[in-house]
Motif scaffolding. Structure first.
Motif, PDB file in Angstrom:
ATOM      1  N   UNK A  22     -24.641 -38.513 -18.417  1.00  0.00           N
ATOM      2  CA  UNK A  22     -25.905 -37.862 -18.054  1.00  0.00           C
ATOM      3  C   UNK A  22     -25.655 -36.508 -17.379  1.00  0.00           C
ATOM      4  N   UNK A  23     -24.501 -36.357 -16.690  1.00  0.00           N
ATOM      5  CA  UNK A  23     -24.218 -35.087 -16.006  1.00  0.00           C
ATOM      6  C   UNK A  23     -23.619 -34.044 -16.953  1.00  0.00           C
ATOM      7  N   UNK A  24     -23.530 -34.357 -18.256  1.00  0.00           N
ATOM      8  CA  UNK A  24     -23.065 -33.381 -19.238  1.00  0.00           C
ATOM      9  C   UNK A  24     -21.594 -33.530 -19.591  1.00  0.00           C
ATOM     10  N   UNK A 140      -8.859 -41.869 -20.649  1.00  0.00           N
ATOM     11  CA  UNK A 140     -10.233 -42.191 -21.050  1.00  0.00           C
ATOM     12  C   UNK A 140     -11.227 -41.837 -19.943  1.00  0.00           C
ATOM     13  N   UNK A 141     -12.488 -42.205 -20.115  1.00  0.00           N
ATOM     14  CA  UNK A 141     -13.532 -41.742 -19.209  1.00  0.00           C
ATOM     15  C   UNK A 141     -13.683 -40.247 -19.413  1.00  0.00           C
ATOM     16  N   UNK A 142     -13.948 -39.499 -18.318  1.00  0.00           N
ATOM     17  CA  UNK A 142     -13.930 -38.039 -18.485  1.00  0.00           C
ATOM     18  C   UNK A 142     -12.535 -37.501 -18.145  1.00  0.00           C
ATOM     19  N   UNK A 143     -11.615 -38.415 -17.857  1.00  0.00           N
ATOM     20  CA  UNK A 143     -10.240 -38.031 -17.520  1.00  0.00           C
ATOM     21  C   UNK A 143      -9.682 -38.859 -16.378  1.00  0.00           C
ATOM     22  N   UNK A 144     -10.564 -39.663 -15.745  1.00  0.00           N
ATOM     23  CA  UNK A 144     -10.143 -40.407 -14.550  1.00  0.00           C
ATOM     24  C   UNK A 144      -9.408 -41.702 -14.874  1.00  0.00           C
ATOM     25  N   UNK A 145      -9.568 -42.180 -16.105  1.00  0.00           N
ATOM     26  CA  UNK A 145      -8.998 -43.478 -16.489  1.00  0.00           C
ATOM     27  C   UNK A 145      -7.694 -43.223 -17.264  1.00  0.00           C
ATOM     28  N   UNK A 146      -6.573 -43.328 -16.578  1.00  0.00           N
ATOM     29  CA  UNK A 146      -5.265 -43.013 -17.165  1.00  0.00           C
ATOM     30  C   UNK A 146      -4.453 -44.293 -17.264  1.00  0.00           C
TER      31      UNK A 146
END
Ligand code: C5P
Length: 274
Positions: A22-24, A140-146
């Motif tokens: 939702x935040x783009x 994954x995620x926006x980059x936080x899930x490594x």
């Protein structure tokens, strides 16, 4: 006191855009590796925090204000450090130069201060968590899930940048679809280089088509890498740097020499992976 920390190039071997929050910000599923080639960060004792930028790719990069290394130092509440960043990676080119530099600063400051890396480092950029790991990962995620991935077979790469800038937000905006399929949930055990290339060739960088539409030189780079014998050639991140995969550093160096001779204006480097 002198401390050094390497800031390797980050290469997205695959980059699937699977959704949008939702935040783009976009949801990604990416296979990320790091190269021996990179920037170098040095720290000596100093008053407050200062940063000087040197090296072949320093032009146009300020050691002041919003430089990601300074933002990382402020986030980590560092003090008493004179930092020197030796730039070897082209700025804003899809191989994580700024994020990798900031991650190197956070690692160096944590080592120096004995304090852990701040948990909110994602505020410096979506690539920060994977750049802190600086080893082959799935992001994954926006980059936080490594997460960890199976061991990669030995390989080397050629990185090529046509010296044209790409605006990352514009490339994301130009995506035809934002709900592309992710990589397989379970990554296979890759037997060898040809087996890995066969698997990777059916993965994608979803940002490549919109980036090529905005910057046609990216397609020329990919054609040049394929023409020089790369087993697979693809764009990294939002471009414009592309990588070509080779079975070993010797063949990668030969291809780099060929491409650099034909395109003296391009940035061309052969490198081993970390
Ligand atoms: O986080 P970073 O500063 O590297 O992102 C640059 C831009 O790329 C963001 O402002 C955003 O437009 C886009 N981006 C995105 N989704 C991500 C990462 C980046 O939309 N997961």
């Amino acid at each position: 006191m002198t401390a050094t920390e390497h800031a390797p190039a980050k290469v997205n071997l695959a980059l699937h855009v699977t959704g949008q929050r939702a935040d783009g910000y976009h949801l990604l599923d990416s296979l990320v590796v790091f190269t021996q080639l990179g920037d170098m960060l040095r720290a000596t004792a100093g008053a407050g925090i200062s940063l000087s930028v040197t090296g072949p790719e320093a032009a146009g990069l300020s050691g002041e204000g919003d430089n990601l290394v300074l933002r990382a130092a402020r986030l980590a509440q560092a003090d008493g450090l004179a930092l020197e960043l030796e730039k070897h990676l082209p700025v804003a080119s899809g191989i994580g130069g700024g994020s990798s530099d900031a991650a190197a600063a956070l690692r160096l400051i944590a080592r120096h201060s004995g304090r852990p890396v701040p948990g909110d480092c994602l505020t410096l950029g979506a690539d920060l968590p994977v750049c802190l790991a600086a080893k082959p990962c799935r992001m994954r995620g926006i980059g936080e899930d490594v997460s960890c991935i199976p061991a990669l077979p030995p390989m080397a790469m050629v990185l090529v940048n046509p010296r044209v800038g790409v605006a990352t937000p514009a490339v994301f905006r130009a995506l035809a679809r934002k709900d592309n399929p992710p990589m397989p949930e379970t990554l296979p055990e890759w037997p060898d280089f040809p087996g890995f290339v066969a698997w990777l060739s059916v993965q994608r960088n979803d940002l490549q088509a919109p980036a090529c539409a905005a910057v046609p030189a990216i397609a020329d780079v990919i054609a040049a890498l394929a023409g020089a014998g790369a087993a697979l050639a693809r764009m990294s991140g939002s471009g414009a740097t592309c990588f070509g995969l080779f079975p070993d550093l010797g063949t990668a160096k030969q291809a780099a020499t060929l491409i650099a001779r034909a395109q003296p204006g391009w940035w061309v480097r052969a490198t081993a992976l970390l």
